[in-house]
Write a protein that holds these residues in place. Structure first.
Motif, short mmCIF file in Angstrom:
data_model
loop_
_atom_site.label_atom_id
_atom_site.label_comp_id
_atom_site.label_asym_id
_atom_site.label_seq_id
_atom_site.Cartn_x
_atom_site.Cartn_y
_atom_site.Cartn_z
N ASN A 197 48.98 45.77 45.33
CA ASN A 197 49.45 45.65 43.77
C ASN A 197 48.47 44.58 43.00
N SER A 198 48.42 43.38 43.81
CA SER A 198 47.81 42.26 42.96
C SER A 198 46.23 42.41 42.90
N ILE A 199 45.79 43.19 44.02
CA ILE A 199 44.46 43.59 43.84
C ILE A 199 43.91 44.43 42.72
N VAL A 200 44.96 45.49 42.82
CA VAL A 200 44.68 46.20 41.41
C VAL A 200 44.97 45.67 40.31
N GLU A 201 45.97 44.98 40.07
CA GLU A 201 46.19 43.98 38.97
C GLU A 201 44.91 43.14 38.50
N LYS A 202 44.35 42.46 39.58
CA LYS A 202 43.13 41.55 39.22
C LYS A 202 41.80 42.63 38.71
N ALA A 203 41.95 43.74 39.11
CA ALA A 203 40.70 44.75 38.77
C ALA A 203 40.86 45.08 37.26
N GLY A 204 41.79 44.75 36.53
CA GLY A 204 41.94 44.95 35.06
C GLY A 204 41.37 46.30 34.73
N LEU A 205 42.15 47.46 35.37
CA LEU A 205 41.81 48.75 35.23
C LEU A 205 42.05 49.49 33.89
N ARG A 206 41.13 50.38 33.34
CA ARG A 206 41.53 51.07 32.17
C ARG A 206 41.71 52.57 32.45
N SER A 207 42.48 53.29 31.74
CA SER A 207 42.82 54.76 31.98
C SER A 207 41.54 55.52 31.92
N THR A 208 40.47 54.80 31.48
CA THR A 208 39.28 55.75 31.10
C THR A 208 38.16 55.42 32.40
N ASP A 209 38.69 54.43 33.36
CA ASP A 209 37.63 54.03 34.41
C ASP A 209 37.52 54.90 35.61
N PHE A 257 25.08 48.33 34.82
CA PHE A 257 25.95 47.68 35.06
C PHE A 257 27.22 48.06 35.18
N PHE A 258 28.19 47.63 36.08
CA PHE A 258 29.59 47.73 36.16
C PHE A 258 30.42 46.46 35.61
N ARG A 259 31.83 46.69 35.28
CA ARG A 259 32.20 45.65 34.86
C ARG A 259 32.96 44.73 35.54
N CYS A 260 33.18 44.86 37.05
CA CYS A 260 33.67 44.00 37.71
C CYS A 260 33.69 44.52 38.95
N ALA A 261 33.88 43.72 40.17
CA ALA A 261 34.34 44.06 41.45
C ALA A 261 35.27 43.00 42.04
N VAL A 262 36.29 43.75 42.67
CA VAL A 262 37.27 43.09 43.27
C VAL A 262 37.29 43.34 44.75
N LEU A 263 36.81 42.36 45.70
CA LEU A 263 36.53 42.73 47.31
C LEU A 263 37.20 41.86 48.07
N MET A 264 37.55 42.46 49.05
CA MET A 264 38.06 41.77 50.23
C MET A 264 37.22 41.27 51.39
N LEU A 272 45.10 52.79 42.85
CA LEU A 272 44.00 52.87 42.15
C LEU A 272 44.06 54.28 41.21
N LEU A 273 44.41 55.36 41.82
CA LEU A 273 44.52 56.56 41.20
C LEU A 273 45.55 56.65 39.96
N GLU A 274 46.50 55.93 40.27
CA GLU A 274 47.72 55.94 39.49
C GLU A 274 46.99 55.07 38.12
N LYS A 275 46.12 54.51 37.95
CA LYS A 275 45.75 53.63 37.01
C LYS A 275 44.42 53.88 36.28
N CYS A 276 43.63 54.76 36.96
CA CYS A 276 42.51 55.22 36.45
C CYS A 276 42.18 56.53 36.18
N LYS A 277 41.03 56.95 35.72
CA LYS A 277 40.43 58.26 35.48
C LYS A 277 40.23 59.03 36.86
N LYS A 278 39.39 58.23 37.67
CA LYS A 278 38.59 58.68 39.10
C LYS A 278 38.54 57.72 39.74
#
Length: 306
Positions: free
Chosen positions: A39-51, A140-147, A67-73
């Motif tokens: 959940n923390s990783i998904v939150e830090k990604a700052g996803l939008r419903s259109t992403d 360009f993409f907006r950001c990446a959150v990586l382990m 991720l699927l619950e938060k974004c378009k695809k």
């Protein structure tokens, strides 16, 4: 004694098997199981419903579902057909299924699709090549959150003068703003890896710095061969001198320049370093601006690194 060994072996087997799947640790298959971290990783990604989100190494889908619950695809890249089947099965018959696109194969060998954000629990062995494939990707993409493995993550964020500062630090920070988000202990994975992990956020610099990355990396590679040596010493290596003289002659030929018989690459390189006060500097202490200036000085003198 034998009983304890048998118990440890049984526990090891249980930790590497989930829902009938045996995870391949040598392939970096360590499934993130802690929902709070997910959940923390998904939150830090700052996803939008259109992403559109690119996920690499989705495993059994613990992160994918969130991720699927938060974004378009979500475009999930997975090389293991067993895990692909498990992932598809997990969302089958749910509204999330239509938002999932699974790309089967090695992500390093294929062109990346369009995406707005990248979120991944990466197999450790592809960390470095994937980071630069990602940062050189266009558009360009907006950001990446990586382990990543903790040590790799610390190298990404290291500053000049710090022990972990290296060519990886410099190259990554040239192309992106890098921040360490959180530490993740090994017990948050199944099976547990041998090392601790960290989550890092990358934001590509847009527009990118006005420099050829191939030229830049060629210079940085030489400087960091022995990062504690002075630049004067680093550029006296026969291999380096031969390469730079060859490049000098190729570029001179392309420009129709005549090279004098008495030309000495070693003397000209030392002259560039001395006149611009770089001869006694060491790579471990130099920041991005220092290397940009040094590259400009060499290019102005006719020396190139690509």
């Amino acid at each position: 004694m034998k009983k304890r060994k048998a118990m440890r072996k049984a526990e090891k087997i249980r930790s590497s098997v989930s829902q009938g799947i045996t995870f391949n640790k040598s392939a970096g298959q360590h499934i993130l199981k802690n929902p709070l971290i997910v959940n923390s990783i998904v939150e830090k990604a700052g996803l939008r419903s259109t992403d559109t989100v690119l996920e690499v190494g989705p495993g059994t889908g613990n992160l994918t579902v969130k991720l699927l619950e938060k974004c378009k695809k979500v475009v999930a890249c997975e090389v293991d057909s067993r895990l692909v089947a498990e992932l598809r099965k997990r969302v089958q018959g749910t509204p999330l299924a239509s938002r999932l696109d699974v790309a089967v194969g090695n992500v390093l060998r294929a062109d990346l699709p369009y995406f707005d954000v990248c979120v991944a629990n990466l197999p450790f062995q592809i960390s470095s090549p994937f980071v630069f494939k990602l940062l050189l990707h266009r558009p360009f993409f907006r950001c990446a959150v990586l382990m990543f493995q903790r040590e790799f993550a610390l190298r990404l964020v290291a500053s000049p003068g710090e022990k972990m500062y290296c060519r990886l630090s410099l190259n990554t920070q040239l192309l992106a703003r890098v921040s360490h988000i959180m530490k993740v202990g090994k017990n948050n994975f199944r099976p547990p890896p041998r090392v601790e992990s960290s989550v890092v956020r990358l934001e590509p610099r847009n527009p990118p710095p006005p420099v050829s990355f191939q030229e830049w990396d060629g210079l940085v590679r030489i400087a960091f061969i022995r990062k504690n040596k002075t630049l004067s010493a680093a550029f006296k290596s026969k291999v380096v001198l031969d390469m730079m003289e060859k490049n000098y002659r190729v570029h001179a030929s392309l420009l129709g320049m005549t090279i004098m018989e008495e030309f000495s690459a070693a003397q000209q390189i030392e002259k560039v370093l001395q006149e611009n006060e770089f001869a006694k500097k060491r790579a471990r202490e130099m920041d991005i601006d220092d290397f940009l200036k040094l590259l400009h000085c060499f290019n102005s003198a006719g020396f190139h690194f690509a």
